[in-house]
Scaffold this active site. Sequence first.
Site, PDB file in Angstrom:
ATOM      1  N   ALA A  65       0.865  -1.174   0.033  1.00  0.00           N
ATOM      2  CA  ALA A  65      -0.039   0.116  -0.129  1.00  0.00           C
ATOM      3  C   ALA A  65       0.826   1.079  -0.027  1.00  0.00           C
ATOM      4  O   ALA A  65       2.001   0.924   0.399  1.00  0.00           O
ATOM      5  CB  ALA A  65      -0.942   0.015   1.290  1.00  0.00           C
ATOM      6  N   GLY A 108       0.773  -4.925   0.915  1.00  0.00           N
ATOM      7  CA  GLY A 108      -0.603  -4.977   0.023  1.00  0.00           C
ATOM      8  C   GLY A 108      -0.205  -5.510  -1.355  1.00  0.00           C
ATOM      9  O   GLY A 108      -1.324  -6.293  -1.687  1.00  0.00           O
ATOM     10  N   GLU A 111      -0.316  -9.386  -0.843  1.00  0.00           N
ATOM     11  CA  GLU A 111      -1.717  -9.522  -0.294  1.00  0.00           C
ATOM     12  C   GLU A 111      -2.835  -9.679  -1.534  1.00  0.00           C
ATOM     13  O   GLU A 111      -3.462 -10.343  -1.659  1.00  0.00           O
ATOM     14  CB  GLU A 111      -2.399  -8.512   0.842  1.00  0.00           C
ATOM     15  CG  GLU A 111      -1.770  -8.828   2.117  1.00  0.00           C
ATOM     16  CD  GLU A 111      -1.914  -7.631   3.067  1.00  0.00           C
ATOM     17  OE1 GLU A 111      -1.668  -6.470   2.698  1.00  0.00           O
ATOM     18  OE2 GLU A 111      -2.217  -7.974   4.095  1.00  0.00           O
ATOM     19  N   GLU A 131       5.033  -5.020   6.866  1.00  0.00           N
ATOM     20  CA  GLU A 131       4.170  -3.943   7.879  1.00  0.00           C
ATOM     21  C   GLU A 131       4.754  -3.590   9.127  1.00  0.00           C
ATOM     22  O   GLU A 131       4.721  -2.670   9.836  1.00  0.00           O
ATOM     23  CB  GLU A 131       2.500  -4.170   7.583  1.00  0.00           C
ATOM     24  CG  GLU A 131       2.196  -4.206   6.475  1.00  0.00           C
ATOM     25  CD  GLU A 131       2.103  -5.346   5.645  1.00  0.00           C
ATOM     26  OE1 GLU A 131       2.756  -6.346   5.949  1.00  0.00           O
ATOM     27  OE2 GLU A 131       1.299  -5.583   4.625  1.00  0.00           O
TER      28      GLU A 131
HETATM   29  N1  DAK Z   1       4.687   3.145  -0.840  1.00  0.00           N
HETATM   30  C1  DAK Z   1       5.056   4.424  -1.226  1.00  0.00           C
HETATM   31  N2  DAK Z   1       5.960   4.553  -2.097  1.00  0.00           N
HETATM   32  C2  DAK Z   1       6.932   3.469  -2.299  1.00  0.00           C
HETATM   33  C3  DAK Z   1       6.597   2.305  -1.674  1.00  0.00           C
HETATM   34  C4  DAK Z   1       5.299   2.173  -0.974  1.00  0.00           C
HETATM   35  N3  DAK Z   1       4.928   1.220  -0.194  1.00  0.00           N
HETATM   36  N4  DAK Z   1       7.548   1.478  -1.870  1.00  0.00           N
HETATM   37  C5  DAK Z   1       8.290   2.151  -2.843  1.00  0.00           C
HETATM   38  N5  DAK Z   1       8.147   3.389  -2.946  1.00  0.00           N
HETATM   39  C6  DAK Z   1       8.960   4.514  -3.675  1.00  0.00           C
HETATM   40  C7  DAK Z   1       9.989   4.798  -2.956  1.00  0.00           C
HETATM   41  O1  DAK Z   1       9.600   5.811  -1.886  1.00  0.00           O
HETATM   42  C8  DAK Z   1      10.795   5.314  -3.942  1.00  0.00           C
HETATM   43  O2  DAK Z   1      10.426   6.661  -4.155  1.00  0.00           O
HETATM   44  P1  DAK Z   1      11.165   8.108  -4.314  1.00  0.00           P
HETATM   45  O3  DAK Z   1      12.109   8.152  -2.922  1.00  0.00           O
HETATM   46  O4  DAK Z   1      12.156   7.797  -5.332  1.00  0.00           O
HETATM   47  O5  DAK Z   1      10.458   9.192  -4.579  1.00  0.00           O
HETATM   48  C9  DAK Z   1      10.431   4.566  -5.158  1.00  0.00           C
HETATM   49  O6  DAK Z   1       9.103   3.951  -4.701  1.00  0.00           O
HETATM   50  C10 DAK Z   1      11.530   3.594  -5.333  1.00  0.00           C
HETATM   51  O7  DAK Z   1      11.696   2.943  -4.057  1.00  0.00           O
HETATM   52  P2  DAK Z   1      13.328   2.766  -3.252  1.00  0.00           P
HETATM   53  O8  DAK Z   1      14.136   3.922  -3.814  1.00  0.00           O
HETATM   54  O9  DAK Z   1      13.058   2.207  -1.933  1.00  0.00           O
HETATM   55  O10 DAK Z   1      13.817   1.276  -4.374  1.00  0.00           O
HETATM   56  P3  DAK Z   1      14.595   0.393  -3.777  1.00  0.00           P
HETATM   57  O11 DAK Z   1      14.803  -0.470  -4.699  1.00  0.00           O
HETATM   58  O12 DAK Z   1      15.989   0.828  -2.833  1.00  0.00           O
HETATM   59  O13 DAK Z   1      13.826  -0.711  -2.444  1.00  0.00           O
HETATM   60  C11 DAK Z   1      11.905  -1.579  -1.526  1.00  0.00           C
HETATM   61  C12 DAK Z   1      12.868  -1.282  -2.931  1.00  0.00           C
HETATM   62  C13 DAK Z   1      10.615  -2.479  -2.198  1.00  0.00           C
HETATM   63  C14 DAK Z   1      12.635  -2.698  -0.811  1.00  0.00           C
HETATM   64  C15 DAK Z   1      11.599  -0.406  -0.861  1.00  0.00           C
HETATM   65  O14 DAK Z   1      10.991   0.601  -1.710  1.00  0.00           O
HETATM   66  C16 DAK Z   1      10.790  -0.821   0.337  1.00  0.00           C
HETATM   67  O15 DAK Z   1      11.040  -1.298   1.378  1.00  0.00           O
HETATM   68  N6  DAK Z   1       9.345  -0.252   0.171  1.00  0.00           N
HETATM   69  C17 DAK Z   1       8.538  -0.349   0.940  1.00  0.00           C
HETATM   70  C18 DAK Z   1       7.926  -1.753   1.306  1.00  0.00           C
HETATM   71  C19 DAK Z   1       6.845  -1.730   2.425  1.00  0.00           C
HETATM   72  O16 DAK Z   1       7.017  -1.273   3.474  1.00  0.00           O
HETATM   73  N7  DAK Z   1       5.501  -2.277   2.008  1.00  0.00           N
HETATM   74  C20 DAK Z   1       4.426  -2.351   2.760  1.00  0.00           C
HETATM   75  C21 DAK Z   1       3.554  -1.240   2.863  1.00  0.00           C
HETATM   76  S1  DAK Z   1       2.436  -0.984   4.048  1.00  0.00           S
HETATM   77  C22 DAK Z   1      -5.099  -1.760   5.199  1.00  0.00           C
HETATM   78  C23 DAK Z   1      -4.730  -2.558   4.455  1.00  0.00           C
HETATM   79  C24 DAK Z   1      -3.503  -2.989   3.765  1.00  0.00           C
HETATM   80  C25 DAK Z   1      -2.506  -2.117   4.240  1.00  0.00           C
HETATM   81  C26 DAK Z   1      -2.695  -1.174   5.153  1.00  0.00           C
HETATM   82  C27 DAK Z   1      -3.949  -1.007   5.429  1.00  0.00           C
HETATM   83  N8  DAK Z   1      -6.267  -1.365   5.685  1.00  0.00           N
HETATM   84  C28 DAK Z   1      -7.276  -2.352   5.397  1.00  0.00           C
HETATM   85  C29 DAK Z   1      -6.673  -0.514   6.674  1.00  0.00           C
HETATM   86  C30 DAK Z   1      -1.173  -2.395   3.536  1.00  0.00           C
HETATM   87  C31 DAK Z   1       0.169  -1.834   3.956  1.00  0.00           C
HETATM   88  C32 DAK Z   1       1.355  -1.879   3.346  1.00  0.00           C
HETATM   89  O17 DAK Z   1       1.514  -2.621   2.296  1.00  0.00           O
END
Ligand code: DAK
Length: 257
Positions: A65, A108, A111, A131
């Site tokens: 997400a 997400g 998921e 998360e």
């Molecule tokens: N959201 C927004 N931007 C993201 C992103 C994300 N999940 N993942 C990557 N990006 C963006 C980065 O911020 C970066 O943008 P700039 O800084 O260049 O503007 C660009 O994509 C490239 O990412 P990186 O520079 O970080 O690329 P790397 O190759 O170095 O790293 C990575 C790749 C996938 C390991 C890293 O980007 C990463 O750790 N990303 C976040 C992964 C993460 O934590 N995902 C879980 C998100 S939380 C709900 C239901 C579901 C959810 C929530 C609520 N309800 C029903 C209430 C779900 C929650 C989630 O999924």
Amino acid sequence: MTPQTLILESHGPVALIRLNRPEALNALNAQVLTELIAALAAFQTDEAVRAVVLTGSQKAFAAGADVKEMQALDFATIYKGDFLSGWAEVAGFRKPIIAAVAGFALGGGCELAMMCDMIFADTSAKFGQPEISLGIIPGMGGTQRLIRAVGKAKAMDLVLTGRMMDAEEAERAGLVARILPPESLIDEALKAAAKIASFSQPAVLMAKEAVASAAELSLNEGLHLERRLFQSLFATQDQKEGMAAFIEKRKATFTDR
Ligand code: DAK
């Protein structure tokens, strides 16, 4: 309206949806959700579409997400608006849908892949529920579908440590149906979807419904449902045609009747 965050392609009876937010590794924001639900709703009623493949880019299926969209939200807002509840509609899509995963399928994104009927992964795929490192927990099925796919030990490992697992581990664990080389991921997913599309649609829909219901029902309820669905297919012309074609050693011509 033409979607801005998706690329839609038609491959005969198969619709291919590419998530397309490269600047954010296909992070799932409200616009992606709205556009994906609209695309699936259209495919649901479009008789020409018999199966769907959902994919991302070579670098990311979806990195979760959108954290930048979520960061400032407060409890009252997400609770009252039932934030992200719309994703359940993806799981309710009735036609077969294959996730073709390259790169990151995190949070997400993992998921979303699990809402599909099966996951094909290329060798670069990385699955995870990170998360916990953001101070939250999975919210789109990660604690519920993952345990059904890979069992408690690995689900707890992934959800509590936030680590990623590669394609081979995901296949061994039962999350991934097939691992493919990157250059053939989409072709193989399209081929499998086209194969499914070639069968009698009532049988395909019932097969999906029966397998999907196994996660919801007791064994006896599931067996009962399966038996009733099986019996009901004998009311179709396609059952007669499929069996006649086998006996006559020819290819069946299904009419979905
Ligand atoms: N959201 C927004 N931007 C993201 C992103 C994300 N999940 N993942 C990557 N990006 C963006 C980065 O911020 C970066 O943008 P700039 O800084 O260049 O503007 C660009 O994509 C490239 O990412 P990186 O520079 O970080 O690329 P790397 O190759 O170095 O790293 C990575 C790749 C996938 C390991 C890293 O980007 C990463 O750790 N990303 C976040 C992964 C993460 O934590 N995902 C879980 C998100 S939380 C709900 C239901 C579901 C959810 C929530 C609520 N309800 C029903 C209430 C779900 C929650 C989630 O999924």
